[in-house]
Motif scaffolding. Structure first.
Motif, short mmCIF file in Angstrom:
data_model
loop_
_atom_site.label_atom_id
_atom_site.label_comp_id
_atom_site.label_asym_id
_atom_site.label_seq_id
_atom_site.Cartn_x
_atom_site.Cartn_y
_atom_site.Cartn_z
N SER A 75 0.06 101.93 -62.85
CA SER A 75 1.32 101.83 -62.12
C SER A 75 2.29 100.79 -62.69
O SER A 75 3.50 101.07 -62.77
CB SER A 75 1.04 101.52 -60.64
N PRO A 76 1.85 99.59 -63.10
CA PRO A 76 2.81 98.62 -63.66
C PRO A 76 3.53 99.14 -64.89
O PRO A 76 4.72 98.88 -65.08
CB PRO A 76 1.93 97.41 -63.99
N ILE A 77 2.80 99.89 -65.75
CA ILE A 77 3.43 100.45 -66.95
C ILE A 77 4.45 101.52 -66.56
O ILE A 77 5.54 101.60 -67.13
CB ILE A 77 2.37 101.04 -67.89
N ILE A 78 4.11 102.35 -65.58
CA ILE A 78 5.04 103.39 -65.13
C ILE A 78 6.30 102.76 -64.54
O ILE A 78 7.41 103.22 -64.79
CB ILE A 78 4.35 104.31 -64.10
N ARG A 79 6.14 101.70 -63.76
CA ARG A 79 7.30 101.01 -63.20
C ARG A 79 8.19 100.45 -64.31
O ARG A 79 9.42 100.52 -64.23
CB ARG A 79 6.85 99.90 -62.26
N TYR A 80 7.56 99.90 -65.33
CA TYR A 80 8.34 99.35 -66.45
C TYR A 80 9.10 100.45 -67.18
O TYR A 80 10.28 100.30 -67.52
CB TYR A 80 7.42 98.62 -67.42
N ILE A 81 8.43 101.57 -67.43
CA ILE A 81 9.07 102.69 -68.15
C ILE A 81 10.27 103.21 -67.37
O ILE A 81 11.36 103.39 -67.92
CB ILE A 81 8.05 103.82 -68.39
N THR A 82 10.10 103.45 -66.08
CA THR A 82 11.19 103.99 -65.29
C THR A 82 12.33 102.99 -65.11
O THR A 82 13.49 103.37 -65.01
CB THR A 82 10.68 104.44 -63.91
N LYS A 83 12.01 101.71 -65.09
CA LYS A 83 13.04 100.69 -64.93
C LYS A 83 13.87 100.52 -66.19
O LYS A 83 15.09 100.36 -66.14
CB LYS A 83 12.40 99.36 -64.53
N GLU A 84 13.21 100.56 -67.36
CA GLU A 84 13.89 100.27 -68.62
C GLU A 84 14.40 101.52 -69.34
O GLU A 84 15.13 101.40 -70.32
CB GLU A 84 12.95 99.50 -69.55
N ALA A 85 14.01 102.70 -68.91
CA ALA A 85 14.38 103.93 -69.63
C ALA A 85 15.88 104.13 -69.65
O ALA A 85 16.56 103.97 -68.63
CB ALA A 85 13.70 105.13 -68.98
N GLN A 86 16.42 104.48 -70.80
CA GLN A 86 17.82 104.82 -70.90
C GLN A 86 18.04 106.22 -70.34
O GLN A 86 17.10 106.95 -70.03
CB GLN A 86 18.28 104.73 -72.35
N LYS A 98 9.02 114.99 -60.10
CA LYS A 98 9.80 114.31 -59.05
C LYS A 98 9.30 112.89 -58.79
O LYS A 98 10.02 112.08 -58.21
CB LYS A 98 9.71 115.12 -57.75
N TYR A 99 8.08 112.62 -59.23
CA TYR A 99 7.50 111.29 -59.03
C TYR A 99 8.42 110.20 -59.61
O TYR A 99 8.60 109.15 -59.00
CB TYR A 99 6.14 111.25 -59.71
N PHE A 100 9.01 110.48 -60.77
CA PHE A 100 9.82 109.47 -61.44
C PHE A 100 11.15 109.26 -60.73
O PHE A 100 11.69 108.15 -60.73
CB PHE A 100 10.04 109.85 -62.91
N PHE A 101 11.68 110.31 -60.14
CA PHE A 101 12.91 110.12 -59.35
C PHE A 101 12.61 109.31 -58.10
O PHE A 101 13.45 108.56 -57.62
CB PHE A 101 13.51 111.47 -58.97
N GLY A 102 11.40 109.46 -57.58
CA GLY A 102 11.00 108.64 -56.45
C GLY A 102 10.90 107.18 -56.81
O GLY A 102 11.19 106.30 -56.00
N LYS A 103 10.53 106.90 -58.06
CA LYS A 103 10.43 105.52 -58.53
C LYS A 103 11.80 104.92 -58.83
O LYS A 103 12.02 103.72 -58.65
CB LYS A 103 9.57 105.46 -59.80
#
Length: 228
Positions: A75-86, A98-103
Motif C-alpha cells: 500500500s505505501p508504494i501504491i500511495r506514492y505512485i498515485t500521488k506522484e504520477a503525472q 477504479k481503485y486508483f481513482f479512489g486513491k
C-alpha cells in the motif's frame, strides 16, 4: 499452482510448456481451455470452469461484488505512485482500475474553453469542458493537461478550481493575470503553443502595475514552438 501458472501466462502468453503438465495433473480444473482464457482473465469463463460459489468481495468498487483485488505492490508504494504520477500515467492507472481513482480523485481535463451559450453553465465533450460560468460547482479539483482557450479576465476564477496544470496549448485574450497565476498555468514546462492578445501579466494582476520581465515570461516555456 494454478495461481502461479495464471500469473506466468499473463506475462508470457506464447509459452505453452505448462499446458500439458497442468492438464494432466488437474484435467478437470486446468484444461487448455482455461489456460487460454486466463490470458485475459474473463471472469465469466473463470467462474464457469471453477464453479466458484464463495467469491471474496471487493466491496469498494463492484456491485455485485466480483473478486478481491490484490496488487503486487504494498500500500505505501501504491500511495506514492498515485500521488506522484503525472497526468499521462495517472490516466493509464484510471483506465486500468477504479481503485486508483479512489486513491486520487483527480479528474483529467484535456481541453477547457469559454462557452457563451445561455442557460447552460458547463458542457462536457469527451475529455473537454466548455464553461459559461467559472463558478460552477461542477468545476473543481481538475488536472488540466491539454489546452486552455479563455478570456484572461475569468482565468483568476478558474485557477482555484484546478489542482494541477500540465498544459501544452494556451490561448489568452482580453484581460490581466498575476505572475503567480501565470506561473501556475505554465510551471510544468510542457507548453508548445502560446498565444496572447490584449493580455497583461503584472505582479498582482492589476492594470498599471509592474509587468512581468521577459526572463520570467520565458522561463517556463522551454518547449514552446510557437510564441506570439
Amino acid at each position: 499452482m494454478l495461481s502461479v501458472v495464471y500469473r506466468y501466462r499473463r506475462l508470457f502468453i506464447d509459452d505453452n510448456s505448462f499446458d500439458v503438465k497442468i492438464s494432466s495433473s488437474f484435467e478437470n480444473l486446468a484444461s487448455l481451455q482455461y489456460l487460454q482464457s486466463a490470458k485475459f482473465f474473463k471472469s465469466k469463463t473463470f467462474k464457469k470452469l471453477f464453479k466458484m460459489k464463495n467469491i471474496l468481495p471487493c466491496s469498494l468498487f463492484y456491485v455485485p461484488s466480483k473478486f478481491l483485488q490484490d496488487f503486487a505492490f504494498p500500500s505505501p508504494i501504491i500511495r506514492y505512485i498515485t500521488k506522484e504520477a503525472q497526468s499521462g500515467i495517472l490516466q493509464k492507472l484510471y483506465q486500468s482500475c477504479k481503485y486508483f481513482f479512489g486513491k486520487r480523485r483527480q479528474p483529467l481535463c484535456y481541453y477547457l474553453s469559454f462557452w457563451c451559450q445561455k442557460d447552460v453553465d458547463i458542457q462536457y465533450f469527451k475529455n473537454g469542458i466548455n464553461i459559461r460560468n467559472a463558478n460552477s460547482y461542477e468545476l473543481r479539483n481538475i488536472c488540466l493537461t491539454g489546452a486552455l482557450n479563455e478570456f484572461s479576465e475569468i482565468i483568476p476564477q478558474i485557477i482555484p478550481k484546478l489542482s494541477e496544470s500540465r498544459l501544452r496549448y494556451i490561448n489568452f485574450h482580453m484581460g490581466n493575470l498575476s505572475i503567480a497565476e501565470y506561473d501556475f498555468l505554465t510551471k510544468s514546462g510542457e507548453i508548445e503553443y502560446f498565444w496572447m492578445l490584449f493580455t497583461k501579466i503584472t505582479v498582482d494582476g492589476k492594470d498599471g502595475n509592474e509587468p512581468i520581465s521577459l526572463e520570467n515570461l520565458l522561463k517556463n516555456l522551454p518547449k514552446a514552438e510557437y510564441l506570439q
